[in-house]
Scaffold this motif. Sequence first.
Motif, PDB file in Angstrom:
ATOM      1  N   PRO A 270      -4.677  -9.567   2.362  1.00 43.57           N
ATOM      2  CA  PRO A 270      -4.434  -7.838   2.664  1.00 43.57           C
ATOM      3  C   PRO A 270      -2.494  -8.358   2.661  1.00 43.57           C
ATOM      4  O   PRO A 270      -2.284  -8.936   2.831  1.00 43.57           O
ATOM      5  CB  PRO A 270      -4.980  -8.292   3.688  1.00 43.57           C
ATOM      6  CG  PRO A 270      -5.870  -9.565   4.297  1.00 43.57           C
ATOM      7  CD  PRO A 270      -5.491 -10.139   3.134  1.00 43.57           C
TER       8      PRO A 270
ATOM      9  N   LYS B  73      -4.341   0.659  -3.644  1.00 44.38           N
ATOM     10  CA  LYS B  73      -4.221   0.957  -2.194  1.00 44.38           C
ATOM     11  C   LYS B  73      -4.877   1.753  -1.562  1.00 44.38           C
ATOM     12  O   LYS B  73      -5.093   2.870  -2.457  1.00 44.38           O
ATOM     13  CB  LYS B  73      -1.845   1.533  -2.578  1.00 44.38           C
ATOM     14  CG  LYS B  73      -1.644   0.510  -3.502  1.00 44.38           C
ATOM     15  CD  LYS B  73      -0.085   0.511  -3.373  1.00 44.38           C
ATOM     16  CE  LYS B  73       0.296  -0.270  -3.855  1.00 44.38           C
ATOM     17  NZ  LYS B  73       0.734  -0.455  -5.609  1.00 44.38           N
TER      18      LYS B  73
ATOM     19  N   PHE C 200      -2.090   0.467   2.231  1.00 41.59           N
ATOM     20  CA  PHE C 200      -2.450  -1.207   2.267  1.00 41.59           C
ATOM     21  C   PHE C 200      -3.936  -1.566   1.155  1.00 41.59           C
ATOM     22  O   PHE C 200      -3.936  -0.637   0.919  1.00 41.59           O
ATOM     23  CB  PHE C 200      -4.149  -1.309   3.412  1.00 41.59           C
ATOM     24  CG  PHE C 200      -4.794  -2.413   3.840  1.00 41.59           C
ATOM     25  CD1 PHE C 200      -4.061  -3.411   4.437  1.00 41.59           C
ATOM     26  CD2 PHE C 200      -5.783  -2.579   3.138  1.00 41.59           C
ATOM     27  CE1 PHE C 200      -4.886  -4.418   4.525  1.00 41.59           C
ATOM     28  CE2 PHE C 200      -6.428  -3.301   2.897  1.00 41.59           C
ATOM     29  CZ  PHE C 200      -6.245  -4.570   3.483  1.00 41.59           C
TER      30      PHE C 200
ATOM     31  N   TYR D  59       0.154  -5.130   3.016  1.00 41.40           N
ATOM     32  CA  TYR D  59       0.952  -3.942   3.171  1.00 41.40           C
ATOM     33  C   TYR D  59       2.002  -2.963   3.100  1.00 41.40           C
ATOM     34  O   TYR D  59       2.822  -3.714   2.518  1.00 41.40           O
ATOM     35  CB  TYR D  59       0.527  -3.403   4.830  1.00 41.40           C
ATOM     36  CG  TYR D  59       1.932  -4.075   5.529  1.00 41.40           C
ATOM     37  CD1 TYR D  59       2.708  -3.075   6.436  1.00 41.40           C
ATOM     38  CD2 TYR D  59       1.370  -4.950   6.343  1.00 41.40           C
ATOM     39  CE1 TYR D  59       3.806  -3.761   7.240  1.00 41.40           C
ATOM     40  CE2 TYR D  59       2.007  -5.609   6.976  1.00 41.40           C
ATOM     41  CZ  TYR D  59       3.650  -5.341   7.012  1.00 41.40           C
ATOM     42  OH  TYR D  59       4.665  -5.711   8.145  1.00 41.40           O
TER      43      TYR D  59
END
Length: 693
Positions: A48, A26, A40, A50
């Motif tokens: 991707p 992360k 992220f 988050y």
Amino acid sequence: MKAYRIVISFFSSMIFLMSCASEHKKIEVTSPNDNVQVHFFLSEQGEPHYIVHYKKEKVVDSSKMSFELKDAEPLDDNFNIINMETSTTDETWEMLWGEDAQVRNHHNTLRVELEETSELKRRLNIVFKVYDDGLGFRYEFPKQEHLNDVVITDENTEFNLTGDHKTWWIPGDWDIYEYLYNTTAFSKIDALRHYNPKAHLGQTYVPENAVNTPVTMKTNSGIYLSFHEADLTNYAGMTLAVDTLNLKMKSELVGNSEHIKVKRQTPFETPWRTIQMADKPGDLIESKLIVNLNDPKVVDSLPYFKPMKYAGIWWDMHIGTGSWDYSGAYHAANTKYAKEMIDFASEHNIGGMLVEGWNIGWEKWWDKKKKQVHFDFVTPYPDYDLEAIVRYGKSKGVELMMHHETSADIVLYEKQLDTAFALMKSLGIHSVKTGYVGSVIPEGEYHHGQYMVNHYQKVLEKGLETQVVINAHEPIKATGKRRTYPVAVAREGVRGQEYNAWSKDGGNPPEHLTIVPFTRMLGGPIDYTPGIFNTSLKPYKQDNQINTTLAHQLALYVVLYSPVQMVPDLIKHYQGHPAMQFIKEVGVDWNASKVLDAEIGEFITVARQEKGTDHWFLGAITDENKRTIQVKLDFLDADKTYLARLYKDRSDSHYMNNPEVYDIEEKEVNSRTILELHLAEGGGCAVSLIPKL
């Protein structure tokens, strides 16, 4: 122009080589005070994701971010992080008009550059701006060899919730936002059951279980969340598809009949996807996150626009005392009545006057597709002398607000856009209320799709060119563009006052306007038309009424923000009325705004200081339940004594059976005073606070 402190600090700019070895690690960016943390990361498949925490509590769990494209492979996995940049911005900018004179824009930024490992090596950047009260993130599509013409068929931005939150929502309609808000657990959202196209003037379409934004929630731990978007430019509006089983939302862009959501050429960027977070509901309203995520203003001043109240020939048509149509029983938009309205406005410190139904085309406008009846935006009806009315208004210090009802025939309106705005410029008319009732022409487009987003932008640019500010009805949602284009002074996009006059479902319930400030108003100013004194609507609408007390109607001038506030009732209902004094005095442009206390769907109390004076105004409203609230006046200047004039419910006031009775009380107060306000069922209280000399 004043100079303000601006700090932009690049504290990391590096090739993130370690990501190639461990892409699921992360990357963290936090808000300046560390309240908000965003993580992220790329999954092992290079997808991707988050995660968001607020004060160490996870509020958005691992959520994927991807795109589906027409005639191309999706942008969803096989990414590497090839670069990362972080920075801090701290600036203060001045609002030309607004809830507060100055706005602080303080955030930390993370910009991540991604590249596919495939042969095409397509690139996508994701930018996070993290504030103390939330965040925004957007996608950047750089100019690149293998991604030039982009047709987005779906944007799959997920918002994976961490609980079954209490939610205030309206259906994800592609055409209209004019719904009552529902209050349910997230798992109980059922947009299709609440979708009723017969309840609205415009064509409506809800393709799936989705909600429109802003959608606001309260977690079991008491955190308030609101999901929206900022800087909606040359892109489709976003609804949020709801997965009630897995407590998840996903962006669902408004498309067209060809199932296309967005057409762009690289380079381009998407709107910001926003999440506001707060410990108190009022903090959502005081937040400036949405406007801060828009670009700085394109003009330094608007010398031709001053925030104002405006009267108008409008309510007549809703209660049946007049008609828009020249061939109707009584055409309200006539020269004599317009001059009477100007006289009334001039007498009561009302700076503007709107006239609807003034121009050719109202005869059969509901059948525009069938009979090809079109509006003419420069030709008045024979009984309306436009030039004489403009001259008369100027002699009385009252500006005419032009009205353009397009009936959503965009092809016709854009053909006349130059001449219509040229006419306003030649007459010195500096504001226009635009309307888009009905299904969009060209067919196959929807009000909230990319085609219409671009149309609304054209109108803003035309207004800027011709010195005309825009008050848009049936609009695209407000996303803070008023910062960049200050001519975007107000818009509707809410179930307004007129529903009380003609809807068959009992009108707007008292709780409606205790929800709107925490949902729709988070996007920007609302033209709601408060201030109806004849709340019973007798003798005009025997089966309808306004479900508030008169004191509640007065309080709305403070509770609901707009730099243009209408004074909409018939002249005779205001003349000689003592409560008219509050409307005459209340400000419309503010130096500071504070939400003193609130609970969504129950009550709200707001105080605002008028720009350029030491005057404060306070408004409090409640739902269908009566309540007593304590209001501290500690926001007042500690060195001054104020004369407080309270317009308040009487002990026997009630929104259904005794709505129009009220009392006026005067007392001296100071910053140590605590007001005890008794609000009736559906009631309110409006207070002016003027320093004593």
